[in-house]
Scaffold this motif. Structure first.
Motif, PDB file in Angstrom:
ATOM      1  N   SER A 119       7.365   0.135   8.210  1.00 59.24           N
ATOM      2  CA  SER A 119       6.287  -0.310   9.084  1.00 59.24           C
ATOM      3  C   SER A 119       5.366  -1.254   8.315  1.00 59.24           C
ATOM      4  CB  SER A 119       5.491   0.899   9.600  1.00 59.24           C
ATOM      5  OG  SER A 119       4.390   0.460  10.370  1.00 59.24           O
ATOM      6  N   ASN A 178       2.915  -3.271   9.928  1.00 62.03           N
ATOM      7  CA  ASN A 178       1.801  -3.719  10.763  1.00 62.03           C
ATOM      8  C   ASN A 178       0.526  -3.900   9.962  1.00 62.03           C
ATOM      9  OD1 ASN A 178       3.419  -3.732  13.038  1.00 62.03           O
ATOM     10  ND2 ASN A 178       2.893  -1.630  13.618  1.00 62.03           N
ATOM     11  N   HIS A 179       0.256  -2.954   9.050  1.00 63.77           N
ATOM     12  CA  HIS A 179      -0.964  -3.058   8.243  1.00 63.77           C
ATOM     13  C   HIS A 179      -0.900  -4.247   7.297  1.00 63.77           C
ATOM     14  CE1 HIS A 179       1.872  -0.991   5.641  1.00 63.77           C
ATOM     15  NE2 HIS A 179       1.080  -1.191   4.605  1.00 63.77           N
ATOM     16  N   SER A 203       0.828  -1.218   0.000  1.00 60.09           N
ATOM     17  CA  SER A 203       0.000   0.000   0.000  1.00 60.09           C
ATOM     18  C   SER A 203       0.856   1.259   0.000  1.00 60.09           C
ATOM     19  CB  SER A 203      -0.949   0.007   1.209  1.00 60.09           C
ATOM     20  OG  SER A 203      -1.819  -1.090   1.164  1.00 60.09           O
ATOM     21  N   GLU A 206      -1.501  -7.453   9.357  1.00 59.49           N
ATOM     22  CA  GLU A 206      -2.926  -7.553   9.693  1.00 59.49           C
ATOM     23  C   GLU A 206      -3.745  -8.023   8.494  1.00 59.49           C
ATOM     24  OE1 GLU A 206      -6.548  -4.696  11.386  1.00 59.49           O
ATOM     25  OE2 GLU A 206      -4.493  -3.952  11.310  1.00 59.49           O
ATOM     26  N   MET A 207      -3.394  -7.510   7.325  1.00 61.47           N
ATOM     27  CA  MET A 207      -4.118  -7.901   6.110  1.00 61.47           C
ATOM     28  C   MET A 207      -3.869  -9.358   5.743  1.00 61.47           C
ATOM     29  SD  MET A 207      -3.763  -8.428   2.536  1.00 61.47           S
ATOM     30  CE  MET A 207      -2.289  -7.540   2.021  1.00 61.47           C
TER      31      MET A 207
END
Length: 518
Positions: A440, A442-443, A422, A446-447
């Motif tokens: 980073s 983290n997203h 992204s 999570e995805m």
């Protein structure tokens, strides 16, 4: 000597007689004027046209760069729009010519000749062409339609054959198309430079938007074949303005759906398997081919069904839910089977994805022509010695694939990498190389967590210093809901992953990179 009966003469076609060949006088005299630099071998056989003039009449396959004073009867079956070269130094225009044996070749004109021949060269007209320059076709940008191509310049003699000509008849309307069916497209992903021709129905036209790594202008149209397989077709830059304007205008005024013929179309894995225009692409609406007429008749009978069919069977980008990347009837195999398979090619798996190495390099410099890559920390561009083109910054990183049988590592790059993270390549470089910060993720974690993906993989190999390295590359993927595995299950089923050695990548790219590039 009877030339027509000579065993040394290849397939030569009889020329018009002197009494009925006034149309050929200019052509032949021009050829004679250009022969003062030609050196003919003793074995050359010439076909007599006039008592004082000899010329060799050949088909496309018989003409090579060393062939002199030839003449060929051809029909123009495709004319591209004038386009600016990549280096912005000139304007060129591509044509596709077809001879009496349906052999095809690309011809190109440059700036001055485009204007000179604008009123002369028309689609589907027949011409006698001679003294064109014959060159070897480059293969850097896809598979050419012929091993040679012609350059039409000021020295080329071009004479149109009128329908009223009683001696030389125009060639009949063309029927030869090298169409790739939609169900075969997923199997072509082994060749990333593949260019194909497609014939399809236009169902919908999308609005103009910006997309890709450089946020170029584009429009997406939805195509469908007679098997109801759908693809998104992205028209980039001026294709999204000129050709799309013609398509949308006709769709607004005509009662029937349109059929388009796209030549030299590329295959993209950006947010799912799709089609896209390339530099030498052409897009023609309702072409006059028997195959197109048959497809139009099928469309008329099935228009209601086509317009009412759901869009979730389309292989598309994020604007429409993508279809499963696995083609109909393609067998899914396990990661363990891919790792042990001796053959190279495209495979399909269902697996979890995870980025376990958060400290890896997440982008590379890549040649926009041959796709040669170089790891970078300082963003110093290099000119590729192979195709003499600049480099661009491209996301490229390793991702772990996990199923019930094993774990392995595959690479993901370009638009797929931007989609997964992204963020753009420029953002990645700014964080990791300019600011010297960790990315980073983290997203991303999570995805990816607790999801299974349908993944299309390409297995390939390359050798360096007597060592063969096998790699896996992700061509496309889509999410599929599943029941998550436990961490214990994953650990117990791991095998040694396939990895790309950073040292080997550096060694390979350094061999093809100028010393001042680093």
């Amino acid at each position: 000597m009877n030339l027509l009966n000579s065993p040394d003469v290849r397939t030569l076609h009889p020329m018009p007689s002197a009494a009925g060949s006034a149309q050929m006088n200019t052509n032949v005299s021009n050829i004679e004027n250009k022969r003062h630099h030609s050196e003919q071998a003793d074995t050359t056989i010439w076909l007599p046209i006039f008592p004082t003039t000899m010329v060799l009449r050949l088909n496309i396959d018989q003409i090579e760069p060393v062939t002199r004073d030839w003449i060929c009867k051809v029909q123009i079956v495709e004319i591209g729009r004038p386009r600016e070269s990549l280096d912005k130094k000139c304007t060129f225009q591509n044509l596709i010519l077809e001879d009496e044996q349906e052999c095809q070749i690309r011809a190109v004109m440059y700036t001055d000749e485009i204007e000179q021949y604008a009123a002369t060269l028309k689609l589907f007209n027949t011409y006698l062409i001679s003294t064109a320059r014959v060159k070897v076709s480059p293969t850097s940008y896809g598979k050419p339609i012929h091993q040679f191509y012609w350059i039409l310049d000021k020295e080329t003699v071009i004479e149109e054959i009128k329908p009223s000509n009683e001696v030389e008849k125009p060639l009949p309307p063309p029927t030869k198309l090298n169409i790739t069916s939609f169900d075969c497209i997923p199997h072509l992903m082994v060749d990333s430079a593949a260019e194909i021709d497609v014939l399809a129905v236009v169902l919908r036209c999308g609005p103009q938007k910006n997309a890709g790594r450089s946020h170029h202008r584009c429009r997406e149209i939805t195509l469908c074949d007679n098997q109801q397989i759908k693809f998104l077709f992205t028209l980039w830059e001026d294709f999204g303005e000129i050709e799309e304007h013609e398509i949308s205008s006709k769709m607004a005024t005509e009662t029937d759906l349109l059929v388009i013929l796209g030549r030299s179309i590329g295959i993209s894995t950006y947010q799912g398997l799709s089609l896209q225009t390339r530099y030498n692409s052409t897009v023609r609406v309702n072409p006059n081919y028997p195959q197109a007429v048959a497809l139009l008749n099928w469309v008329k009978e099935n228009k209601t069904m086509l317009l009412s069919s759901p869009s979730d069977t389309t292989l598309t980008s994020s604007s429409i839910a993508p279809m499963i990347v696995t083609p109909s009837g393609q067998q899914l195999i396990s990661i363990a089977e891919i790792s042990s398979a001796p053959s190279m090619g495209v495979f399909y798996v269902q697996a979890e994805m995870a980025i376990l190495d958060e400290f890896q390099d997440f982008c590379v410099l890549e040649c926009s022509g041959c796709k040669q890559k170089k790891r970078t920390k300082d963003r110093k561009d290099f000119d590729c010695p192979k195709c003499n083109r600049k480099t661009s910054l491209v996301p490229r990183f390793q991702i772990d694939l996990i199923d019930d049988t094993a774990t392995t590592t595959a690479s993901i790059s370009a638009e797929l990498g931007e989609k997964l993270l992204s963020m753009t390549a420029e953002d990645i470089f700014d964080i990791t190389c300019t600011k010297r910060q960790s990315l980073s993720l983290n997203h991303v974690h999570e995805m990816l967590s607790s999801n299974i993906f349908e993944i299309q993989l390409r297995k390939s190999s390359w050798s360096s210093s007597n060592t063969t390295t096998t790699t896996l590359s992700i061509l496309s993927y889509m999410e599929k809901q599943h029941t998550p595995q436990t961490a214990t299950d994953r650990t117990s089923k791991k095998i040694k992953p396939l990895e790309i050695s950073e040292v080997e990548v550096m060694a390979t790219t350094a061999a093809a990179t100028p010393s001042n590039a680093l």
